[in-house]
Enzyme design. Structure first.
Site, mmCIF file in Angstrom:
data_model
loop_
_atom_site.group_PDB
_atom_site.id
_atom_site.type_symbol
_atom_site.label_atom_id
_atom_site.label_comp_id
_atom_site.label_asym_id
_atom_site.label_seq_id
_atom_site.Cartn_x
_atom_site.Cartn_y
_atom_site.Cartn_z
ATOM 1 N N GLU A 37 38.043 35.884 58.194
ATOM 2 C CA GLU A 37 36.733 36.407 58.562
ATOM 3 C C GLU A 37 35.874 35.189 58.907
ATOM 4 O O GLU A 37 35.753 34.280 58.096
ATOM 5 C CB GLU A 37 36.149 37.155 57.356
ATOM 6 C CG GLU A 37 34.977 38.012 57.698
ATOM 7 C CD GLU A 37 34.468 38.770 56.468
ATOM 8 O OE1 GLU A 37 33.303 39.162 56.509
ATOM 9 O OE2 GLU A 37 35.225 38.931 55.491
ATOM 10 N N ARG A 262 47.483 34.766 45.563
ATOM 11 C CA ARG A 262 46.433 33.868 45.994
ATOM 12 C C ARG A 262 46.618 32.497 45.374
ATOM 13 O O ARG A 262 47.111 32.397 44.254
ATOM 14 C CB ARG A 262 45.124 34.390 45.401
ATOM 15 C CG ARG A 262 44.129 34.756 46.374
ATOM 16 C CD ARG A 262 42.920 35.384 45.714
ATOM 17 N NE ARG A 262 42.365 36.223 46.715
ATOM 18 C CZ ARG A 262 41.564 35.797 47.689
ATOM 19 N NH1 ARG A 262 41.122 34.600 47.721
ATOM 20 N NH2 ARG A 262 41.163 36.597 48.630
ATOM 21 N N LYS A 272 34.326 31.626 49.389
ATOM 22 C CA LYS A 272 33.417 31.137 50.418
ATOM 23 C C LYS A 272 31.962 31.256 49.983
ATOM 24 O O LYS A 272 31.141 30.414 50.305
ATOM 25 C CB LYS A 272 33.628 31.946 51.701
ATOM 26 C CG LYS A 272 34.711 31.392 52.590
ATOM 27 C CD LYS A 272 34.822 32.195 53.861
ATOM 28 C CE LYS A 272 35.906 33.234 53.727
ATOM 29 N NZ LYS A 272 36.175 34.019 54.912
#
Ligand code: ATP
Ligand code: MG
Length: 556
Positions: A37, A262, A272
């Site tokens: 994203e 992850r 982020k």
């Protein structure tokens, strides 16, 4: 050997099975994608996803797309898009001409939504968010959805009007008609479209309804001919919905979602949102601050793409979330730099050493190897005179036990040059040593002792007459605790006040005059360094310590 076993990771095994079975695996070749994203810079966690996606395609001779997952009409920025491209490229991967924006598929997504309504598989719902939560049910009670059986024609009409902007945000949603009693709450008629009168950075005001991630993502994959959609573990419970979407739309292909763990690293944060907070609240100098776990930060710090790829290779791919030690990342960097770094000398806390029996007007040149094991890396010239700089810590007027460096009466090797014997020092009125004195032995050129006498200490140095001033930045963990995210505390409470130590007035050898940020150096006894890509110039040299020499990583 261990690497071989790891490279046979479970994702590759799944794909092998798919290929062997044929059947649903319709593809000619394996096709993956990396779908960030564009709302921030990539971090080392993303690097893992990049390596898994591009690496898997590479392994099977397939393709990997780079796709901006920009279906959310939030503030996304071209700055991020460009930075993401740069980072993926820098890591060594190539998407060729397969660069996409998910927002390009809004028209198809809309059409697929209409298709679902027409098939009786989606309906317009008028519950508020609050009501929806209230009607959600629990494990023993199914959800309630009063609009579920609304006629297809009515839903088609309302959905069209949603799109035309007739209704305000939150007034209606489009929901998939799946299973109100499902044990998986993602399947209890999930919302797949919502109204949001917001400007989108690419499609502008064209749309006021936006698809939800769980609906959009499988469509993006299907439209691009993705065969294997590799994502992180938090999407595992969403897989049935992914499969449902793929199965019920007339998409050209049926990608398979496979989840992997992850990457978490201790003593840092990875989300982020938190990284942005560090930047916006000036805890760091920017996204590319060398302490940041971002790709651009690591690059500026002196990490090589090879070291990061080796790191992601070695941690492997698994189904279990775990945290990797920061020292392992450093270990991988050290391994790589040890082979490629040019050896050089720099004095970080200088004090002058005067060789009292060496002619004042003489300068000697020594040809030294750039790398002890790689003759092909060549040699360079270092100069020697009667005035050198050495580390202040390499002299003690009154030596502590086992101290083998300079103290009055002791002999030490001046690396690659001569053996010198310390004769004393000069101090200022506060008792600080301002100059150290020694005499050299002309018979020991190159640092050898023809009589075979033992000299234990070897110290690094630079020639005071031609060395250069430099600023050196020493970095440590950004956080003082292994998991700054845990507990009730704010992660900002654990910022390490000593994560950056700036040393000004350091002295480096003359050969570093034109050091480029792409050059890698090992400063003898200090660690691995690179010129700072933003702040260093021949007039004002700035070096970042990429990593120290001592390996803090302990194999468990
Ligand atoms: P963050 O939570 O850090 O903001 P994100 O998941 O929201 O990350 P995206 O841009 O959506 O960020 O991520 C792009 C891809 O990278 C996704 O497929 C995601 O699963 C993967 N990814 C993100 N963080 C990690 C991580 N720590 N380890 C492995 N893969 C990750
Ligand atoms: Mg995300």
């Amino acid at each position: 050997m261990a690497d071989e076993i790891r490279s046979e990771n479970f994702i590759h095994r799944f794909i092998d099975e798919d290929i062997a079975e044929g059947g649903d695996y319709y593809g000619e070749r394996v096709h993956t994608r990396f779908p960030p994203e564009p709302n921030g810079y990539l971090h080392i966690g993303h690097a893992k996803a990049v390596c898994v996606n591009f690496g898997t395609a590479e392994k099977f001779g397939g393709l990997c797309n780079l796709r901006m997952d920009d279906t959310n009409p939030t503030k996304e920025d071209v700055e991020y898009v460009d930075a993401i491209k740069e980072d993926v490229k820098w890591l060594g991967f190539d998407w060729d001409d397969r660069f996409y924006y998910a927002s390009e598929y809004f028209p198809q997504m809309y059409d697929f939504a209409v298709e679902l309504i027409e098939k009786g598989l989606a309906y317009v719902c008028e519950l508020t968010g609050e009501q929806m939560r209230e009607y959600r049910g629990d494990l023993s009670t199914p959800a309630k959805s009063p609009y579920r059986d609304r006629p297809i024609e009515e839903s088609l009409d309302l959905f069209r009007r949603m799109r035309e902007g007739e209704f305000e945000d939150g007034k209606m949603t489009l929901r998939a008609k799946i299973d109100l009693a499902s044990g998986n709450f993602n399947m209890r008629d999930p919302v797949i479209y919502r109204i949001n009168h917001m400007h989108h950075h690419r499609t502008g005001g064209q749309w006021c309804i936006y698809p939800m991630y769980d609906f959009a993502h499988p469509i993006e994959d299907a439209l691009e001919g993705i065969t294997h959609s590799l994502c992180t573990l938090e999407f595992e419970a969403h897989r049935p919905l992914y499969d449902w979407v793929v199965a019920n739309i007339s998409a050209p292909c049926k990608p398979r979602q496979i989840e992997f763990a992850r990457l978490g690293i201790n003593n840092t944060v990875m989300s982020k949102r938190k990284l942005r907070q560090l930047v916006e609240e000036n805890f760091v100098s920017g996204w590319d601050d060398p302490r940041m776990p971002t790709i651009c930060g690591l690059r500026r710090r002196g990490y090589t793409p090879e070291s990061i790829r080796s790191f992601t290779d070695q941690i492997g791919v698994s189904k279990v979330n775990s945290t990797v030690e920061y020292s392992f990342l450093e270990h991988c960097l050290r391994d790589d730099l040890n082979e490629r770094a040019i050896r050089a000398m720099a004095v970080l806390e200088p004090v002058k050493l005067v060789i009292t029996n060496y002619p004042e007007d003489k300068t000697e040149q020594f040809e030294v190897e750039n790398h002890p094991n790689h003759p092909e890396m060549g040699t360079r010239t270092v100069t020697f005179s009667n005035e050198l700089y050495i580390e202040a810590t390499d002299f003690m007027e009154e030596p502590i036990k086992k101290y083998q460096r300079l103290y009055p009466g002791n002999e030490v090797r001046i690396k690659s040059a001569y053996i010198v014997k310390c004769t004393g020092c000069k101090k200022d009125e506060n008792g600080n040593v301002v100059e150290v004195y020694a005499e050299y032995d002309p018979e020991t050129r190159g640092g050898n002792t023809p009589d075979g006498r033992k000299v234990r200490g070897t110290i690094h140095w630079v020639n005071a007459k031609d060395c250069l001033d430099a600023e050196v930045r020493l970095y440590d963990n950004l956080f003082t605790v292994p998991d700054p995210d845990s507990g009730d505390g704010n992660f900002l409470d654990f910022i390490n006040p000593e994560s950056l130590v700036v040393r000004k007035g350091c002295k480096v050898e003359n050969s570093l005059k034109n050091a480029q940020s792409s050059d890698r150096f090992q400063f003898m006894r200090q660690g691995y360094f690179c010129a700072d890509s933003k702040d260093s110039s021949p007039e004002h040299l700035v070096f970042n310590r990429s990593v120290g020499l001592k390996d803090g990583f302990k194999k468990k």
